[in-house]
Scaffold this active site. Structure first.
Site, PDB file in Angstrom:
ATOM      1  CG  ASP A 264     -16.044  59.675   6.169  1.00 31.24           C
ATOM      2  OD1 ASP A 264     -16.334  59.016   7.184  1.00 31.24           O
ATOM      3  OD2 ASP A 264     -15.348  60.702   6.201  1.00 31.24           O
TER       4      ASP A 264
ATOM      5  CD  GLU B  80     -21.448  57.775  11.161  1.00 30.82           C
ATOM      6  OE1 GLU B  80     -20.313  57.377  11.412  1.00 30.82           O
ATOM      7  OE2 GLU B  80     -21.672  58.688  10.337  1.00 30.82           O
TER       8      GLU B  80
ATOM      9  CG  ASP C 235     -13.154  61.290  12.298  1.00 33.43           C
ATOM     10  OD1 ASP C 235     -12.611  60.522  11.490  1.00 33.43           O
ATOM     11  OD2 ASP C 235     -14.040  62.100  11.984  1.00 33.43           O
TER      12      ASP C 235
END
Length: 799
Positions: free
Chosen positions: A404, A407, A472
């Site tokens: 997670d 990026e 999300d």
């Protein structure tokens, strides 16, 4: 119903692209032919043009004073796989393959591309350097629709937007999001070609936002390299893009089952109770996902511990072993951030695994979870350190990895990595993180398939087995409405496993209808993984009895479809054709499907047409039935629908509109509690008969569901199906194929032939008359077939 409008005429072969010269100061100086690589010298640099094969050509511009950088993070295909002819004719040079032809006009200087005589695209002003950005421009036709640029939510035709090439999560996004966590520097055209810009640095991809017919790639620096990929149809285009950047390997079979996941399970006792409840309620389950509480009791301050919190999970290894005995795998979250308050901070500093500042010291900064450093996945010792943690967790029983915030979520420009600045490598951080895990498995567990769930990646991340999700998403109808477009677009760009948090993630929204509709859509998306913030449960077992019944039905259908789904996933691994496919793949010359774009109806594998319900209280749904002259059957009722029309159909609360094409073979299994209990030894084989379909084919792929490269090593079985209608007979053939390292399995099929209007006079299997049942009301023929092991079986139905 209404007919789908079609284009009057496609571009005729004689039509030329806009005859626009490049940069007025750029002049042609000469060229050389270096073993099939065309090197064109200009007044401001030189172009290197080389073919990979007849459908893929690469062009690089090297400005004066710079040298060519051959390194690509995306491309794995070797060039030079096609015969090439280079012609020097009056006023132009041509590089000619059996497919793509590149034309370099000398004066005014211009580069253009054609495929089998069909104009594709041309550089407009070519390379330019203005201010802080370097750019390459291309001329667009007025009717071209554009797709690509990675994960975005703006509509299927993305022409008119300027997209930031900088991976950044969009928390709580709904129906519109122009920047998300997984950008890809690729544009695909409705004219059936793709432009892939082979440079990961920060920049922009402008899909004609100025309305001047220009596709513009803008970047802060690095390679000025792009590939043109073309084909006769969309299947050839996606084949080309995924040969160029790599195919997605098959994940473990349990990845196609149901996941229990939320933010998050706080303790071992809570996690055990959830898994037990799925079994008690008879709802299939294959994996449980542990969010960040597995390594800490609080959301903030513990990231980077990357070890079990033994207060909350005292017997984690025993828990995971118990789950595995029940056919349930354990997936844990990991992040690349190591907080200064975490238990591994000193270790990370001492071993030199963190990204640094200008003085070579660990770069620290604040973000939501605390004061942190960032693992430098570009540094060999950092990769080894990170992989050592994964190995230890795997030894304890962890079966899959959730990466997670990759990026990375916060990535200051001043931060330095081993191979460049934060902005230079930002877009390939998740790509390299996935590579780290994939390489570790290839080296230390070469027989195993990894499960790698991640939010951010780059062109080619699919070859590492990365399974991306859309982030999300808002737990609302607007969140659901964007998911089809995101998955379809990513599949067109090689990322076939893009999927959503089923039910929606962000916001404590309790909406039973939304939850059910999202799960019903999830049956026909690559990964079935409900996930949400814990205030409202994402798991079906904790919903109301009425909702639980509908959710159970959806999940059981997902498991029944495992033979079909697994085969579609295998096909993706061999051809690059994604499981979720836009209807324009089926009907590419249709104006509405190509220019406007449709995501509300899509193809699931080769034979299903799906129209998710994405509006609250919707009693009816508009469905696009592609391809004029084709026939589609309602999956549940066998009602017939004609292709080439847009039809409004009634909806039902227990399912979404789902259709199967005439001539389709669909193998279905009996639902099981987990894929551990799955077998193809006994299946239902459905065939949708229509007299207009005189021949058809299909297949079933099977292996052990766990071994890496099973097909390549011969550890597989394929059963091929074929049909032929002639002289009042329907002939069906079942032909098994066994890999060189596999033992053939005896399979029995309960053949179910749909749309049989009258009782057959006889049915023969293997030359012998067999018993059959015919349901006049349902027009369904049911024939239990003898076992098929290694020899073909022919079934003849005398109509």
């Amino acid at each position: 119903m209404k007919p789908i409008p079609h284009a009057v005429l496609a571009l005729c072969l004689a039509t030329s692209l806009p005859a626009l010269a490049q940069n007025a100061q750029r002049t042609f100086l000469g060229f050389t032919n270096a073993n099939g690589v065309l090197d064109v010298a200009t007044s401001d640099g030189h172009y290197l043009i080389r073919p990979y094969d007849a459908t893929i050509v690469e062009t690089s511009f090297v400005p004066k004073g710079e040298s060519f950088d051959p390194a690509s993070h995306a491309v794995v295909l070797a060039p030079g796989q096609a015969p090439v002819t280079i012609k020097d004719e009056a006023g132009r040079i041509q590089l000619v393959t059996d497919g793509i032809t590149v034309t370099v006009d000398k004066a005014p200087f211009r580069i253009s591309y054609a495929y089998k005589g069909r104009p594709l695209v041309a550089e407009k002003h070519g390379y330019a350097h203005t201010g802080e950005l370097e750019s390459i421009e291309f001329a667009l036709e007025g009717d071209e629709a554009l797709y690509g640029a990675g994960s975005r939510a703006v509509g299927m035709n993305r022409r008119g937007y300027r997209f930031r090439l900088y991976n950044k999560a969009s928390y709580g996004f709904g129906s519109h999001a122009e920047q998300m966590g997984y950008g890809i520097p690729m544009a695909l055209s409705s004219h059936k070609y793709a432009l892939h810009f082979d440079n990961p640095q920060t920049g922009w991809l402008d899909f004609d936002s100025r309305k001047d017919g220009t596709l513009r790639y803008e970047v802060m620096g690095g390679r000025k390299t792009y590939q043109v990929i073309a084909g006769d149809d969309w299947a050839q285009v996606v084949d080309g893009t995924t040969r160029l950047t790599g195919r997605q390997p098959l994940p473990p079979r349990w990845a196609f089952g149901n996941f229990a996941s939320r933010f998050g399970y706080h303790t071992e006792a809570e996690t055990r109770a959830v898994v037990d409840k799925f079994r008690k309620d008879g709802i299939p389950l294959d994996a449980v996902v542990l969010d960040l509480y597995w390594f800490g009791k609080t959301v903030k301050g513990t990231m980077g511990n990357l070890a079990w919190d033994r207060d909350s999970f005292p017997h984690a290894e025993a828990m995971m072993a118990d789950f595995k005995r029940q056919g349930v795998q354990t997936v844990v979250i990991t992040e690349p951030f190591v907080l200064t308050t975490s238990k591994r901070w000193q270790e990370a500093v001492q071993q030199g695994v963190l990204a640094t500042d200008g003085n070579g010291k660990p770069f620290t900064y604040d973000f939501y979870f605390g004061n942190t450093g960032l693992v430098d996945v570009f540094k060999p010792q950092a990769r080894d350190w990170f992989w050592g943690i994964y190995k230890d967790l795997k030894a304890g029983g962890v079966a899959g990895w959730w990466g997670d915030l990759g990026e990375p979520e916060v990535h200051p420009s001043a931060l330095r990595h081993a191979t460049g600045s934060a902005d230079q490598v930002h877009n390939i951080y998740g790509h390299e993180w996935a590579r780290l895990i994939a390489d570790g498995y290839a080296r230390d567990y070469p027989q195993e398939r990894p499960f790698i769930l991640m939010r951010a990646g780059y062109s080619g991340s699919q070859r590492f087995g990365m399974i991306p999700w859309s982030g999300d998403v808002h737990r609302g109808w607007d969140g659901l409405q964007s998911q089809m477009e995101i998955s379809l677009q990513m599949g067109m760009q090689g990322q076939a496993y893009m999927h959503s948090d089923l039910g929606g993630f962000a916001g404590p929204v309790l909406d039973d209808e939304l939850y059910v509709r999202w799960l019903q859509y999830g049956v026909f998306q690559p990964i079935f993984r409900p996930h949400a913030q814990e205030e409202v449960p994402s798991e079906a077992v904790f919903r109301t009895p009425a909702v639980k019944v509908l959710a159970r039905d959806a999940i059981r259908l997902r498991y029944a479809m495992l033979p079909y789904n697994y085969t579609a996933a295998f096909d993706d691994s061999r051809t690059g054709m994604p499981m979720m496919r836009p209807v324009l793949f089926e009907d590419p010359d249709n104006d509405m499907l190509g220019t406007t774009g449709v995501a509300s109806t899509y193809l699931w594998g080769p034979d299903f047409l799906v129209a998710p319900v994405t509006e609250p209280g919707a009693a009816r749904k508009e469905v696009v039935f592609p391809r004029r002259g084709s026939v589609w059957f309602d999956f549940y009722t066998d009602e017939i629908h004609r292709g080439g029309v847009i039809e409004t159909v009634a909806t039902r609360p227990d399912r979404i509109p789902t259709f199967v094409r005439a001539g389709a073979f669909v193998p279905l299994a009996q639902p099981v509690q987990s894929t551990r209990d799955y077998s193809t030894a006994k299946l239902d084989l459905h065939y949708w008969h229509d007299a207009a379909v005189t021949s058809a084919s299909g297949h079933l792929y099977d292996d052990d569901g766990a071994t890496a490269h099973a097909y390549e090593s011969g550890k597989y079985e394929i059963v091929r199906f074929a049909s032929r209608v002639a002289d009042g007979r329907l002939e069906l053939t079942v032909t098994p194929e066994t890999g060189k390292a596999a033992t053939p399995m005896a399979r029995t099929f309960d053949l179910k032939v749909h749309n049989v209007a009258t009782r057959p006079r006889a049915v023969f299997a293997g030359g012998k008359a067999v018993k059959f049942r015919w349901d006049a009301k349902r027009r369904l023929l049911d024939v239990p077939l003898p076992a098929v092991r290694s020899a073909p079986l022919q079934v003849v139905v005398t109509l």
